[in-house]
Design an enzyme around this catalytic site. Structure first.
Site, PDB file in Angstrom:
ATOM      1  N   ASP A   1       7.782  16.140   8.893  1.00 39.70           N
ATOM      2  CA  ASP A   1       8.634  15.944   8.182  1.00 39.70           C
ATOM      3  C   ASP A   1       8.837  16.891   6.676  1.00 39.70           C
ATOM      4  OD1 ASP A   1      11.547  14.020   7.361  1.00 39.70           O
ATOM      5  OD2 ASP A   1       9.449  13.530   5.869  1.00 39.70           O
TER       6      ASP A   1
ATOM      7  N   TYR B   1       9.126  19.088  -1.066  1.00 41.08           N
ATOM      8  CA  TYR B   1       7.742  18.572  -1.953  1.00 41.08           C
ATOM      9  C   TYR B   1       6.892  19.669  -1.689  1.00 41.08           C
ATOM     10  CZ  TYR B   1       9.306  14.659   0.937  1.00 41.08           C
ATOM     11  OH  TYR B   1       9.747  13.364   1.796  1.00 41.08           O
TER      12      TYR B   1
ATOM     13  N   LYS C   1      15.059  18.327   3.681  1.00 39.71           N
ATOM     14  CA  LYS C   1      16.066  17.294   3.260  1.00 39.71           C
ATOM     15  C   LYS C   1      16.866  17.930   1.128  1.00 39.71           C
ATOM     16  CE  LYS C   1      12.699  13.647   3.747  1.00 39.71           C
ATOM     17  NZ  LYS C   1      11.435  14.415   3.287  1.00 39.71           N
TER      18      LYS C   1
ATOM     19  N   HIS D   1      18.446  13.947   0.547  1.00 37.00           N
ATOM     20  CA  HIS D   1      17.159  13.466  -0.046  1.00 37.00           C
ATOM     21  C   HIS D   1      17.627  11.537  -0.400  1.00 37.00           C
ATOM     22  CE1 HIS D   1      12.708  14.375  -0.865  1.00 37.00           C
ATOM     23  NE2 HIS D   1      12.816  12.725  -0.419  1.00 37.00           N
TER      24      HIS D   1
HETATM   25  N1  LIG Z   1      12.914  10.145   2.246  1.00 41.24           N
HETATM   26  C1  LIG Z   1      12.140   9.917   0.961  1.00 41.24           C
HETATM   27  O1  LIG Z   1      12.797   9.367   0.141  1.00 41.24           O
HETATM   28  C2  LIG Z   1      10.938   9.890   0.912  1.00 41.24           C
HETATM   29  C3  LIG Z   1       9.617   9.500   0.502  1.00 41.24           C
HETATM   30  C4  LIG Z   1       8.559   9.255   0.284  1.00 41.24           C
HETATM   31  C5  LIG Z   1       7.858   9.532   1.728  1.00 41.24           C
HETATM   32  N2  LIG Z   1       8.273  10.164   2.254  1.00 41.24           N
HETATM   33  C6  LIG Z   1       8.323  10.927   3.870  1.00 41.24           C
HETATM   34  O2  LIG Z   1       7.184   9.738   4.426  1.00 41.24           O
HETATM   35  C7  LIG Z   1       6.198  10.305   4.599  1.00 41.24           C
HETATM   36  C8  LIG Z   1       4.739   9.189   4.471  1.00 41.24           C
HETATM   37  O3  LIG Z   1       5.293   8.582   3.879  1.00 41.24           O
HETATM   38  P1  LIG Z   1       4.218   8.294   2.534  1.00 41.24           P
HETATM   39  O4  LIG Z   1       3.025  10.058   2.834  1.00 41.24           O
HETATM   40  O5  LIG Z   1       4.495   8.151   1.334  1.00 41.24           O
HETATM   41  O6  LIG Z   1       2.852   7.565   3.040  1.00 41.24           O
HETATM   42  P2  LIG Z   1       1.999   7.407   4.590  1.00 41.24           P
HETATM   43  O7  LIG Z   1       2.083   7.338   5.552  1.00 41.24           O
HETATM   44  O8  LIG Z   1       2.635   5.372   4.655  1.00 41.24           O
HETATM   45  O9  LIG Z   1       0.545   6.703   3.784  1.00 41.24           O
HETATM   46  C9  LIG Z   1      -0.559   7.387   3.664  1.00 41.24           C
HETATM   47  C10 LIG Z   1      -1.569   7.284   3.021  1.00 41.24           C
HETATM   48  O10 LIG Z   1      -1.734   6.559   4.183  1.00 41.24           O
HETATM   49  C11 LIG Z   1      -3.400   7.663   4.262  1.00 41.24           C
HETATM   50  N3  LIG Z   1      -3.739   6.875   6.068  1.00 41.24           N
HETATM   51  C12 LIG Z   1      -2.737   7.671   7.277  1.00 41.24           C
HETATM   52  N4  LIG Z   1      -3.187   7.179   7.977  1.00 41.24           N
HETATM   53  C13 LIG Z   1      -4.138   6.634   7.820  1.00 41.24           C
HETATM   54  C14 LIG Z   1      -5.609   5.825   8.672  1.00 41.24           C
HETATM   55  N5  LIG Z   1      -5.227   5.619   9.769  1.00 41.24           N
HETATM   56  N6  LIG Z   1      -5.991   4.882   8.196  1.00 41.24           N
HETATM   57  C15 LIG Z   1      -6.408   4.769   7.370  1.00 41.24           C
HETATM   58  N7  LIG Z   1      -5.209   5.792   5.901  1.00 41.24           N
HETATM   59  C16 LIG Z   1      -4.397   6.490   6.204  1.00 41.24           C
HETATM   60  C17 LIG Z   1      -3.533   8.913   3.693  1.00 41.24           C
HETATM   61  O11 LIG Z   1      -4.375   9.614   3.870  1.00 41.24           O
HETATM   62  P3  LIG Z   1      -5.132  10.870   4.928  1.00 41.24           P
HETATM   63  O12 LIG Z   1      -3.795  11.829   4.155  1.00 41.24           O
HETATM   64  O13 LIG Z   1      -6.226  10.956   3.629  1.00 41.24           O
HETATM   65  O14 LIG Z   1      -5.385  10.088   6.148  1.00 41.24           O
HETATM   66  C18 LIG Z   1      -2.356   8.592   3.180  1.00 41.24           C
HETATM   67  O15 LIG Z   1      -2.990   8.028   1.891  1.00 41.24           O
HETATM   68  C19 LIG Z   1       5.943  11.319   3.460  1.00 41.24           C
HETATM   69  O16 LIG Z   1       4.845  11.914   3.390  1.00 41.24           O
HETATM   70  C20 LIG Z   1       7.393  12.138   3.275  1.00 41.24           C
HETATM   71  O17 LIG Z   1       7.068  12.892   4.692  1.00 41.24           O
HETATM   72  C21 LIG Z   1       9.895  10.495   2.265  1.00 41.24           C
END
Ligand SMILES: NC(=O)c1ccc[n+]([C@@H]2O[C@H](COP(=O)([O-])OP(=O)(O)OC[C@H]3O[C@@H](n4cnc5c(N)ncnc54)[C@H](OP(=O)(O)O)[C@@H]3O)[C@@H](O)[C@H]2O)c1
Length: 280
Positions: free
Chosen positions: A49, A54, A79, A112
């Site tokens: 994704d 990004y 997006k 997006h």
């Molecule tokens: N459409 C939208 O408006 C929108 C908005 C926000 C996000 N997104 C998408 O959603 C994706 C995911 O959301 P996000 O990146 O905001 O948050 P998330 O996936 O909920 O959390 C990511 C965080 O959790 C940590 N993490 C991951 N696996 C872990 C584990 N097994 N144990 C402990 N910590 C862990 C990661 O650190 P490490 O990397 O150090 O493991 C990072 O700090 C984004 O990357 C993006 O592609 C879309």
């Protein structure tokens, strides 16, 4: 030897396959980002994704090429940002993304954010329908759309989004929106599925469920998404954590466990109400 997880697929309303779990790539940039994304593909991730905003479409495209997988084995989402809204803007945005990715097809193209004050999301959707007709993208969908927006989109164009990617985690389970998606055949996709780690993973109930199944709190949360029928896209830069996150298809939560996790509900964690929040 890398231990690979087999992530199951579902079928979208346009007939395309779509994994039950994918990789978020926000903040995976430069050479470390490429290496992290390639590592995820080695662990079994097939859905990557990204987004124009990004700033890592180049890295994602490079990871696709370095993965050693056939292009058809991977599914790339991008997006359209707010500054590219409009019929022509949407098509140009897709063309630019293809160039930056270095690919000849985007598998799932989303809007997006709706940015309602600009009033262009409907035209942007019509541009995406055209991009699909031209073969630039395979599936089209939206992100951060509300029930009234989805209803209007379908009423005015007759084309139902394949996916709506929204904020979704145990603090914000989005029951009403998910029920609407299920009724209309729209696949739910969860962004920030781990609530960006926050204090969610330390919640006592999640720890208890994890202990009962001999898995980690993160795996419990991701399994909860899968059983709700939503595709989570956890982001991790670390190959070990990526593997842990993907390995959620060998245990099952009970209805009672799902309910107790959903009862952590407290609302959106960030200022992301699509009726007001706008991103360019
Ligand atoms: N459409 C939208 O408006 C929108 C908005 C926000 C996000 N997104 C998408 O959603 C994706 C995911 O959301 P996000 O990146 O905001 O948050 P998330 O996936 O909920 O959390 C990511 C965080 O959790 C940590 N993490 C991951 N696996 C872990 C584990 N097994 N144990 C402990 N910590 C862990 C990661 O650190 P490490 O990397 O150090 O493991 C990072 O700090 C984004 O990357 C993006 O592609 C879309």
């Amino acid at each position: 030897m890398v231990c690979m997880v087999s992530i199951p697929n579902v079928t979208l309303n346009d007939g395309a396959w779509f994994p039950e779990l994918g990789l978020g790539t926000y903040n995976l940039n430069a050479d470390e980002g490429i290496a992290a994304i390639v590592a995820a593909t080695r662990s079994g991730y097939r859905l990557l994704d990204t987004a124009v905003n990004y700033g890592n479409e180049r890295e994602v495209g490079e990871a696709v090429r370095r993965s050693g997988l056939d292009r058809d084995e991977l599914l790339i989402t991008s997006k359209i940002p707010g500054r590219h809204h409009g019929f022509d803007g949407a098509i140009v945005s897709v063309e630019e993304s293809l160039k930056t990715l270095g690919l000849d097809r985007i598998d799932l193209q989303l809007i997006h954010w709706p940015n309602p004050s600009a009033g262009k999301w409907l035209e942007t959707w019509q541009g995406l329908i055209e991009a699909r007709e031209r073969g630039l993208v395979r599936s089209i969908g939206v992100s951060n759309f509300t029930i009234p927006m989805l209803t209007r989109l379908v009423d005015e164009t007759g084309v139902t989004p394949a996916v709506n990617q929204v904020e979704l985690h145990p603090y914000f389970p989005q029951a009403e929106l998910r029920a609407f998606h299920a009724e209309r055949g729209i696949r739910t996709e969860s962004w920030s599925p781990l609530a960006r780690r926050s204090e969610l993973l330390a919640e006592a109930v999640i720890g208890e469920v994890a202990a009962a199944h001999g898995v980690t709190p993160t795996q419990v949360v991701l399994r909860w998404h899968v059983q709700l029928g939503s595709t989570p896209i956890p982001k991790s830069a670390d190959p070990e954590r990526q593997r842990e996150n993907a390995d959620v298809f060998a245990f099952e939560l009970s209805h009672a466990e799902i309910s107790v996790i959903s009862a952590l509900e407290r609302g959106r964690l960030w200022d992301g109400d699509p009726d007001h929040h706008e991103e360019m």
